[in-house]
Structure formats: C-alpha cells, structure tokens
Design a protein around this motif. Sequence first.
Motif, PDB file in Angstrom:
ATOM      1  N   VAL A   1       4.215 -13.116  -5.961  1.00 38.66           N
ATOM      2  CA  VAL A   1       4.396 -11.705  -5.630  1.00 38.66           C
ATOM      3  C   VAL A   1       5.852 -11.324  -5.867  1.00 38.66           C
ATOM      4  CG1 VAL A   1       4.325  -9.998  -3.764  1.00 38.66           C
ATOM      5  CG2 VAL A   1       2.507 -11.714  -3.959  1.00 38.66           C
ATOM      6  N   GLN A   2       6.053 -10.232  -6.574  1.00 34.69           N
ATOM      7  CA  GLN A   2       7.396  -9.760  -6.919  1.00 34.69           C
ATOM      8  C   GLN A   2       7.814  -8.613  -6.000  1.00 34.69           C
ATOM      9  OE1 GLN A   2       9.102 -11.384  -9.510  1.00 34.69           O
ATOM     10  NE2 GLN A   2       7.309 -12.705  -9.362  1.00 34.69           N
ATOM     11  N   GLY A   3       9.108  -8.385  -5.912  1.00 33.71           N
ATOM     12  CA  GLY A   3       9.647  -7.270  -5.153  1.00 33.71           C
ATOM     13  C   GLY A   3       9.848  -6.055  -6.039  1.00 33.71           C
ATOM     14  N   VAL A   4       9.603  -4.876  -5.485  1.00 27.89           N
ATOM     15  CA  VAL A   4       9.809  -3.610  -6.186  1.00 27.89           C
ATOM     16  C   VAL A   4      10.853  -2.834  -5.392  1.00 27.89           C
ATOM     17  CG1 VAL A   4       8.718  -1.477  -6.946  1.00 27.89           C
ATOM     18  CG2 VAL A   4       7.435  -3.619  -7.030  1.00 27.89           C
ATOM     19  N   GLU A   5      11.961  -2.480  -6.034  1.00 32.25           N
ATOM     20  CA  GLU A   5      13.073  -1.815  -5.371  1.00 32.25           C
ATOM     21  C   GLU A   5      12.985  -0.302  -5.581  1.00 32.25           C
ATOM     22  OE1 GLU A   5      17.505  -2.275  -6.444  1.00 32.25           O
ATOM     23  OE2 GLU A   5      17.024  -3.984  -5.129  1.00 32.25           O
ATOM     24  N   VAL A   6      12.905   0.438  -4.494  1.00 33.60           N
ATOM     25  CA  VAL A   6      12.831   1.897  -4.536  1.00 33.60           C
ATOM     26  C   VAL A   6      14.145   2.442  -3.977  1.00 33.60           C
ATOM     27  CG1 VAL A   6      11.586   3.944  -3.748  1.00 33.60           C
ATOM     28  CG2 VAL A   6      10.330   1.816  -4.203  1.00 33.60           C
ATOM     29  N   GLN A   7      14.908   3.147  -4.824  1.00 36.19           N
ATOM     30  CA  GLN A   7      16.180   3.727  -4.387  1.00 36.19           C
ATOM     31  C   GLN A   7      15.965   5.200  -4.066  1.00 36.19           C
ATOM     32  OE1 GLN A   7      19.054   2.864  -7.466  1.00 36.19           O
ATOM     33  NE2 GLN A   7      19.752   1.090  -6.339  1.00 36.19           N
ATOM     34  N   ILE A   8      16.409   5.570  -2.868  1.00 31.66           N
ATOM     35  CA  ILE A   8      16.233   6.942  -2.379  1.00 31.66           C
ATOM     36  C   ILE A   8      17.611   7.548  -2.123  1.00 31.66           C
ATOM     37  CG2 ILE A   8      15.258   8.352  -0.527  1.00 31.66           C
ATOM     38  CD1 ILE A   8      13.158   6.042  -0.196  1.00 31.66           C
ATOM     39  N   HIS A   9      17.898   8.657  -2.797  1.00 30.86           N
ATOM     40  CA  HIS A   9      19.162   9.369  -2.600  1.00 30.86           C
ATOM     41  C   HIS A   9      18.978  10.311  -1.413  1.00 30.86           C
ATOM     42  CE1 HIS A   9      22.235  12.468  -3.206  1.00 30.86           C
ATOM     43  NE2 HIS A   9      22.937  11.472  -3.705  1.00 30.86           N
ATOM     44  N   VAL A  10      19.922  10.265  -0.471  1.00 28.06           N
ATOM     45  CA  VAL A  10      19.854  11.119   0.724  1.00 28.06           C
ATOM     46  C   VAL A  10      21.080  12.030   0.702  1.00 28.06           C
ATOM     47  CG1 VAL A  10      19.665  11.162   3.230  1.00 28.06           C
ATOM     48  CG2 VAL A  10      18.712   9.229   1.951  1.00 28.06           C
ATOM     49  N   ALA A  11      20.853  13.343   0.635  1.00 28.87           N
ATOM     50  CA  ALA A  11      21.951  14.313   0.533  1.00 28.87           C
ATOM     51  C   ALA A  11      22.708  14.486   1.843  1.00 28.87           C
ATOM     52  CB  ALA A  11      21.419  15.655   0.045  1.00 28.87           C
ATOM     53  N   ASP A  12      22.026  14.231   2.950  1.00 26.72           N
ATOM     54  CA  ASP A  12      22.625  14.465   4.282  1.00 26.72           C
ATOM     55  C   ASP A  12      22.493  13.247   5.179  1.00 26.72           C
ATOM     56  OD1 ASP A  12      19.853  14.671   4.491  1.00 26.72           O
ATOM     57  OD2 ASP A  12      19.913  16.342   5.890  1.00 26.72           O
TER      58      ASP A  12
ATOM     59  N   ALA B   1       0.832  -1.209   0.000  1.00 23.10           N
ATOM     60  CA  ALA B   1       0.000   0.000   0.000  1.00 23.10           C
ATOM     61  C   ALA B   1       0.869   1.262   0.000  1.00 23.10           C
ATOM     62  CB  ALA B   1      -0.912  -0.006   1.227  1.00 23.10           C
ATOM     63  N   SER B   2       2.159   1.133   0.280  1.00 22.96           N
ATOM     64  CA  SER B   2       3.068   2.284   0.301  1.00 22.96           C
ATOM     65  C   SER B   2       3.581   2.670  -1.084  1.00 22.96           C
ATOM     66  CB  SER B   2       4.261   1.997   1.208  1.00 22.96           C
ATOM     67  OG  SER B   2       3.839   1.849   2.545  1.00 22.96           O
ATOM     68  N   LEU B   3       3.476   1.768  -2.062  1.00 18.26           N
ATOM     69  CA  LEU B   3       3.997   2.071  -3.395  1.00 18.26           C
ATOM     70  C   LEU B   3       3.340   3.284  -4.050  1.00 18.26           C
ATOM     71  CD1 LEU B   3       4.847  -1.290  -5.164  1.00 18.26           C
ATOM     72  CD2 LEU B   3       6.368   0.617  -4.669  1.00 18.26           C
ATOM     73  N   PRO B   4       2.006   3.399  -4.050  1.00 20.82           N
ATOM     74  CA  PRO B   4       1.409   4.601  -4.652  1.00 20.82           C
ATOM     75  C   PRO B   4       1.866   5.895  -3.976  1.00 20.82           C
ATOM     76  CG  PRO B   4      -0.259   2.906  -4.366  1.00 20.82           C
ATOM     77  CD  PRO B   4       0.979   2.432  -3.659  1.00 20.82           C
ATOM     78  N   PHE B   5       2.017   5.867  -2.653  1.00 23.00           N
ATOM     79  CA  PHE B   5       2.510   7.042  -1.928  1.00 23.00           C
ATOM     80  C   PHE B   5       3.900   7.425  -2.416  1.00 23.00           C
ATOM     81  CE2 PHE B   5       5.326   8.299   1.607  1.00 23.00           C
ATOM     82  CZ  PHE B   5       4.849   9.589   1.819  1.00 23.00           C
ATOM     83  N   LEU B   6       4.797   6.431  -2.521  1.00 22.45           N
ATOM     84  CA  LEU B   6       6.167   6.695  -2.960  1.00 22.45           C
ATOM     85  C   LEU B   6       6.201   7.146  -4.421  1.00 22.45           C
ATOM     86  CD1 LEU B   6       7.958   3.718  -1.185  1.00 22.45           C
ATOM     87  CD2 LEU B   6       8.107   6.144  -0.578  1.00 22.45           C
ATOM     88  N   GLN B   7       5.349   6.569  -5.258  1.00 22.75           N
ATOM     89  CA  GLN B   7       5.293   6.983  -6.665  1.00 22.75           C
ATOM     90  C   GLN B   7       4.822   8.431  -6.781  1.00 22.75           C
ATOM     91  OE1 GLN B   7       2.830   3.758  -8.046  1.00 22.75           O
ATOM     92  NE2 GLN B   7       4.581   2.600  -8.803  1.00 22.75           N
ATOM     93  N   ASN B   8       3.833   8.813  -5.991  1.00 23.51           N
ATOM     94  CA  ASN B   8       3.359  10.198  -6.012  1.00 23.51           C
ATOM     95  C   ASN B   8       4.425  11.152  -5.484  1.00 23.51           C
ATOM     96  OD1 ASN B   8       0.862   9.670  -7.167  1.00 23.51           O
ATOM     97  ND2 ASN B   8      -0.104   9.293  -5.186  1.00 23.51           N
ATOM     98  N   LEU B   9       5.166  10.726  -4.489  1.00 22.69           N
ATOM     99  CA  LEU B   9       6.244  11.552  -3.945  1.00 22.69           C
ATOM    100  C   LEU B   9       7.326  11.767  -5.011  1.00 22.69           C
ATOM    101  CD1 LEU B   9       7.025  12.967  -1.315  1.00 22.69           C
ATOM    102  CD2 LEU B   9       8.158  10.859  -0.609  1.00 22.69           C
ATOM    103  N   ARG B  10       7.638  10.715  -5.751  1.00 22.91           N
ATOM    104  CA  ARG B  10       8.616  10.830  -6.836  1.00 22.91           C
ATOM    105  C   ARG B  10       8.130  11.808  -7.899  1.00 22.91           C
ATOM    106  NH1 ARG B  10       9.155   9.377 -11.868  1.00 22.91           N
ATOM    107  NH2 ARG B  10       7.241   8.198 -11.804  1.00 22.91           N
ATOM    108  N   LYS B  11       6.871  11.677  -8.309  1.00 24.34           N
ATOM    109  CA  LYS B  11       6.304  12.557  -9.339  1.00 24.34           C
ATOM    110  C   LYS B  11       6.288  14.020  -8.901  1.00 24.34           C
ATOM    111  CE  LYS B  11       3.253   9.070 -11.304  1.00 24.34           C
ATOM    112  NZ  LYS B  11       1.845   8.655 -11.430  1.00 24.34           N
ATOM    113  N   SER B  12       6.123  14.261  -7.610  1.00 25.75           N
ATOM    114  CA  SER B  12       6.049  15.631  -7.096  1.00 25.75           C
ATOM    115  C   SER B  12       7.404  16.337  -7.112  1.00 25.75           C
ATOM    116  CB  SER B  12       5.499  15.641  -5.665  1.00 25.75           C
ATOM    117  OG  SER B  12       6.500  15.224  -4.745  1.00 25.75           O
TER     118      SER B  12
END
Length: 133
Positions: A118-129, A70-81
């Motif tokens: 069920v497959q895994g979806v890998e979300v990579q997040i770059h953290v500047a700090d 259920a977190s994937l749509p949230f993360l996808q919207n965050l990416r689009k924003s």
Amino acid sequence: MGKTKTYDFKKVSVIVNGVFIAGFMDGEPISVEKNEDDIIPHVGADGDVTYAESADKTGTITLTLKQTSASLPFLQNLRKSKKIFSIQIVDINNGAYRAGGTEARIMKMPSRSWGTEVQGVEVQIHVADLTEA
C-alpha cells in the motif's frame, strides 16, 4: 506524581468541509506549516533592529493517506469542484491543539504510484487564513 503522558493518534481528527477524513498512512500523516515567518527582522547600519509584522497568514496542511483511503474520492471531487472549503485539525491529546482555516483549496492532484505494498498519497491543502491554537 510523574510526568508520564500518553499519545493516541485516534484522538487527532481532520475535518474537511464538515467531513471527517480517514485512512491515514503510517508515520507522520498530518503536517501543518505556515508559508512565511510571522515577522521580518531588519537590522540597520547602527545595529538598531526593527521587526515588520508579516501580513501573510497562509499555510499548507499536508495529509498523507493510504491509496485505499475512502476519503480520497471525496478530496478529489472537492479539488475538481474548485470550491473554497474549511479545514480543521483537532488534537485532544494532552495539551489540546487546533489548526486550520475557513478558506482552503487543494493545491493539485496528488501524485500516485502503485507497488506490491500500500502506497501513500500526499494531498497538499493551501489555507488562506491559517490559525493555530
């Protein structure tokens, strides 16, 4: 007294922009890695060693979620924003651990695949700090 410890993944939380992430894939669904070493060693011709402190504080947090999370749509919207957001990993197991930062962005749309399981979806997040404690 013994040295036996107990580990429980349910005591590990990932909070992205104030939202708790859920629906992790089995295995190793969370990883944190600094993008560069803390120091850059230099050895002179005479063997004298100098350490240069790296100013690079960036890192990558990778989350592997189930394709049904259920977190994937949230993360996808965050990416689009294209919004810069905070991310924290909090592990309250023995020897508590925290990692994260206040300036993060999702690097790209994760690859997707479909199969009979069920497959895994890998979300990579770059953290500047990126900080770890």
